[in-house]
Design a protein around this motif. Structure first.
Motif, PDB file in Angstrom:
ATOM      1  N   LEU A   1       0.801  -1.218   0.000  1.00 28.31           N
ATOM      2  CA  LEU A   1       0.000   0.000   0.000  1.00 28.31           C
ATOM      3  C   LEU A   1       0.838   1.274   0.000  1.00 28.31           C
ATOM      4  CD1 LEU A   1      -2.639  -1.348   2.498  1.00 28.31           C
ATOM      5  CD2 LEU A   1      -2.857  -1.136   0.024  1.00 28.31           C
ATOM      6  N   ASP A   2       2.101   1.181   0.349  1.00 29.32           N
ATOM      7  CA  ASP A   2       2.957   2.363   0.403  1.00 29.32           C
ATOM      8  C   ASP A   2       4.236   2.096  -0.374  1.00 29.32           C
ATOM      9  OD1 ASP A   2       1.907   1.961   3.609  1.00 29.32           O
ATOM     10  OD2 ASP A   2       1.321   3.773   2.526  1.00 29.32           O
ATOM     11  N   SER A   3       4.593   3.003  -1.267  1.00 27.80           N
ATOM     12  CA  SER A   3       5.842   2.823  -2.000  1.00 27.80           C
ATOM     13  C   SER A   3       7.034   3.335  -1.183  1.00 27.80           C
ATOM     14  CB  SER A   3       5.774   3.547  -3.340  1.00 27.80           C
ATOM     15  OG  SER A   3       5.532   4.917  -3.136  1.00 27.80           O
ATOM     16  N   HIS A   4       6.774   4.321  -0.315  1.00 24.72           N
ATOM     17  CA  HIS A   4       7.821   4.876   0.538  1.00 24.72           C
ATOM     18  C   HIS A   4       7.273   5.057   1.946  1.00 24.72           C
ATOM     19  CE1 HIS A   4       9.301   6.100  -3.448  1.00 24.72           C
ATOM     20  NE2 HIS A   4      10.498   6.131  -2.914  1.00 24.72           N
ATOM     21  N   VAL A   5       8.101   4.698   2.933  1.00 20.65           N
ATOM     22  CA  VAL A   5       7.764   4.949   4.331  1.00 20.65           C
ATOM     23  C   VAL A   5       9.011   5.530   4.996  1.00 20.65           C
ATOM     24  CG1 VAL A   5       7.247   3.872   6.548  1.00 20.65           C
ATOM     25  CG2 VAL A   5       6.003   3.158   4.500  1.00 20.65           C
ATOM     26  N   SER A   6       8.810   6.587   5.764  1.00 19.36           N
ATOM     27  CA  SER A   6       9.931   7.208   6.476  1.00 19.36           C
ATOM     28  C   SER A   6       9.607   7.248   7.961  1.00 19.36           C
ATOM     29  CB  SER A   6      10.179   8.626   5.948  1.00 19.36           C
ATOM     30  OG  SER A   6      11.298   9.199   6.616  1.00 19.36           O
ATOM     31  N   VAL A   7      10.535   6.757   8.774  1.00 16.80           N
ATOM     32  CA  VAL A   7      10.355   6.768  10.224  1.00 16.80           C
ATOM     33  C   VAL A   7      11.623   7.307  10.868  1.00 16.80           C
ATOM     34  CG1 VAL A   7       8.774   4.799  10.141  1.00 16.80           C
ATOM     35  CG2 VAL A   7      11.211   4.412  10.563  1.00 16.80           C
ATOM     36  N   SER A   8      11.498   7.685  12.116  1.00 14.65           N
ATOM     37  CA  SER A   8      12.666   8.091  12.898  1.00 14.65           C
ATOM     38  C   SER A   8      13.221   6.877  13.628  1.00 14.65           C
ATOM     39  CB  SER A   8      12.295   9.173  13.897  1.00 14.65           C
ATOM     40  OG  SER A   8      11.836  10.330  13.238  1.00 14.65           O
ATOM     41  N   GLU A   9      14.517   6.897  13.807  1.00 15.00           N
ATOM     42  CA  GLU A   9      15.156   5.807  14.548  1.00 15.00           C
ATOM     43  C   GLU A   9      14.513   5.679  15.929  1.00 15.00           C
ATOM     44  OE1 GLU A   9      19.342   6.372  15.195  1.00 15.00           O
ATOM     45  OE2 GLU A   9      19.728   4.209  15.217  1.00 15.00           O
ATOM     46  N   GLY A  10      14.224   4.428  16.308  1.00 13.92           N
ATOM     47  CA  GLY A  10      13.626   4.195  17.620  1.00 13.92           C
ATOM     48  C   GLY A  10      12.113   4.188  17.625  1.00 13.92           C
ATOM     49  N   THR A  11      11.478   4.573  16.521  1.00 10.55           N
ATOM     50  CA  THR A  11      10.010   4.570  16.441  1.00 10.55           C
ATOM     51  C   THR A  11       9.532   3.315  15.718  1.00 10.55           C
ATOM     52  OG1 THR A  11       9.933   5.789  14.355  1.00 10.55           O
ATOM     53  CG2 THR A  11       9.972   7.086  16.393  1.00 10.55           C
ATOM     54  N   PRO A  12       8.245   2.974  15.873  1.00 14.57           N
ATOM     55  CA  PRO A  12       7.756   1.732  15.259  1.00 14.57           C
ATOM     56  C   PRO A  12       7.699   1.813  13.731  1.00 14.57           C
ATOM     57  CG  PRO A  12       6.333   2.438  17.055  1.00 14.57           C
ATOM     58  CD  PRO A  12       7.260   3.572  16.777  1.00 14.57           C
ATOM     59  N   VAL A  13       7.797   0.632  13.131  1.00 11.90           N
ATOM     60  CA  VAL A  13       7.699   0.486  11.678  1.00 11.90           C
ATOM     61  C   VAL A  13       6.444  -0.303  11.343  1.00 11.90           C
ATOM     62  CG1 VAL A  13       8.769  -0.516   9.619  1.00 11.90           C
ATOM     63  CG2 VAL A  13      10.213   0.510  11.398  1.00 11.90           C
ATOM     64  N   LEU A  14       5.708   0.177  10.340  1.00 15.97           N
ATOM     65  CA  LEU A  14       4.552  -0.550   9.823  1.00 15.97           C
ATOM     66  C   LEU A  14       4.608  -0.491   8.305  1.00 15.97           C
ATOM     67  CD1 LEU A  14       1.768  -1.967   9.929  1.00 15.97           C
ATOM     68  CD2 LEU A  14       0.725   0.313  10.058  1.00 15.97           C
ATOM     69  N   LEU A  15       4.763  -1.643   7.668  1.00 15.52           N
ATOM     70  CA  LEU A  15       4.725  -1.741   6.211  1.00 15.52           C
ATOM     71  C   LEU A  15       3.518  -2.609   5.864  1.00 15.52           C
ATOM     72  CD1 LEU A  15       8.515  -2.352   5.433  1.00 15.52           C
ATOM     73  CD2 LEU A  15       7.297  -0.196   5.752  1.00 15.52           C
ATOM     74  N   ARG A  16       2.652  -2.050   5.008  1.00 15.32           N
ATOM     75  CA  ARG A  16       1.363  -2.693   4.790  1.00 15.32           C
ATOM     76  C   ARG A  16       1.322  -3.521   3.509  1.00 15.32           C
ATOM     77  NH1 ARG A  16      -2.901   1.892   4.863  1.00 15.32           N
ATOM     78  NH2 ARG A  16      -1.311   2.937   3.592  1.00 15.32           N
ATOM     79  N   CYS A  17       0.632  -4.655   3.615  1.00 17.55           N
ATOM     80  CA  CYS A  17       0.505  -5.560   2.475  1.00 17.55           C
ATOM     81  C   CYS A  17      -0.849  -6.248   2.530  1.00 17.55           C
ATOM     82  CB  CYS A  17       1.618  -6.612   2.494  1.00 17.55           C
ATOM     83  SG  CYS A  17       1.456  -7.910   1.252  1.00 17.55           S
ATOM     84  N   ASN A  18      -1.572  -6.191   1.424  1.00 17.23           N
ATOM     85  CA  ASN A  18      -2.793  -6.974   1.269  1.00 17.23           C
ATOM     86  C   ASN A  18      -2.567  -8.046   0.217  1.00 17.23           C
ATOM     87  OD1 ASN A  18      -4.086  -5.429   3.166  1.00 17.23           O
ATOM     88  ND2 ASN A  18      -5.248  -4.222   1.683  1.00 17.23           N
ATOM     89  N   TYR A  19      -3.223  -9.168   0.408  1.00 16.40           N
ATOM     90  CA  TYR A  19      -3.030 -10.265  -0.533  1.00 16.40           C
ATOM     91  C   TYR A  19      -4.366 -10.706  -1.112  1.00 16.40           C
ATOM     92  CZ  TYR A  19      -4.906 -13.443   2.934  1.00 16.40           C
ATOM     93  OH  TYR A  19      -5.746 -14.061   3.827  1.00 16.40           O
ATOM     94  N   SER A  20      -4.261 -11.383  -2.230  1.00 17.37           N
ATOM     95  CA  SER A  20      -5.420 -12.032  -2.830  1.00 17.37           C
ATOM     96  C   SER A  20      -5.005 -13.447  -3.194  1.00 17.37           C
ATOM     97  CB  SER A  20      -5.880 -11.270  -4.079  1.00 17.37           C
ATOM     98  OG  SER A  20      -6.912 -11.970  -4.739  1.00 17.37           O
ATOM     99  N   SER A  21      -5.795 -14.406  -2.738  1.00 24.41           N
ATOM    100  CA  SER A  21      -5.437 -15.802  -3.011  1.00 24.41           C
ATOM    101  C   SER A  21      -6.686 -16.651  -3.044  1.00 24.41           C
ATOM    102  CB  SER A  21      -4.477 -16.319  -1.940  1.00 24.41           C
ATOM    103  OG  SER A  21      -4.133 -17.663  -2.183  1.00 24.41           O
ATOM    104  N   SER A  22      -6.698 -17.577  -3.967  1.00 22.61           N
ATOM    105  CA  SER A  22      -7.856 -18.451  -4.103  1.00 22.61           C
ATOM    106  C   SER A  22      -7.781 -19.642  -3.150  1.00 22.61           C
ATOM    107  CB  SER A  22      -7.992 -18.927  -5.542  1.00 22.61           C
ATOM    108  OG  SER A  22      -6.756 -19.425  -6.006  1.00 22.61           O
TER     109      SER A  22
END
Lengths: 116, 115
Positions: B7-28
């Motif tokens: 969902l995000d092509s770029h994410v920027s965080v500060s050192e020491g803060t949480p990271v969240l990288l989002r992904c949705n999937y589709s599967s039969s």
């Protein structure tokens, strides 16, 4: 520490020249994949092998690209003749297909090709 | 057909803060899902994998991901970012449940970590 080994790491060549990239998969793995990575297209699957037999090479330009596995320890990707649009990083990956396996792949560090 | 959407092509965080990288999937069918990381001028390294066992998957370097079937999501998290986490992250689904190792890659999320 088992790893996929690719050579050369970097290759600069002139348009029209033949280029051969080599890959040594992890010992015991029975699938080998070739991917190409560019900024524009991201990761593209070129070809893959299972037990050294080609299963799918539909991602490769057939007129100039060829992929082979002469033996279980060597996979090759050849481009002849090379063109500037072939400039990319080419990755080899290997994996083990087994009953109940998860299907993960292990990647080499890539061969960066620049065609002038 | 199987697919993943990052969902995000770029994410920027500060050192020491949480990271969240989002992904949705589709599967039969019940998917095999992975997160791979690529540091500059390096190959892709497996961070973690989900294969229908525990829904919360722990990986290397403090990363984890939670499989949520109801949301068709497989987001990658880390409680505290480190400078060395700056890299590109790929969400990946097996094309056929692991039968051939054929993988389908997302478009990648570039993580920047600010000091």
């Amino acid at each position: 520490d088992a790893r996929v080994t690719q050579t050369p790491r970097d290759k600069v060549t002139e348009m029209g020249q033949e280029v051969t990239m080599r890959c040594q998969p992890i010992l015991g793995h029975n699938t080998v994949f070739w991917y190409r990575q560019t900024m524009k297209q991201g990761l593209e699957l070129l070809a893959y092998f299972r037990n050294r037999a080609p299963l799918d090479d539909s991602g490769m330009p057939k007129d100039r690209f060829s992929a082979e596995m002469p033996d279980a320890t060597l996979a090759t990707l050849k481009i002849q003749p090379s063109e500037p649009r072939d400039s990319a990083v080419y990755f080899c990956a290997s994996g083990l297909v087994s009953t109940g396996g998860s299907g993960e792949l292990f990647f080499g560090e890539g061969s960066r090709l620049t065609v002038l | 057909a199987q697919s993943v959407t990052q969902l995000d092509s770029h994410v920027s965080v500060s050192e020491g803060t949480p990271v969240l990288l989002r992904c949705n999937y589709s599967s039969s069918y019940s998917p095999s899902l992975f997160w791979y990381v690529q540091h500059p001028n390096k190959g892709l390294q497996l961070l973690l994998k989900y294969t229908s066992a525990a829904t919360l998957v722990k990986g290397i370097n403090g990363f984890e991901a939670e499989f949520k079937k109801s949301e068709t999501s497989f987001h990658l998290t880390k409680p505290s970012a480190h400078m060395s986490d700056a890299a590109e992250y790929f969400c990946v689904v097996s094309a056929d449940g692991g039968a051939t190792n054929k993988l389908i890659f997302g478009t990648g999320t570039l993580l920047a970590v600010q000091p």
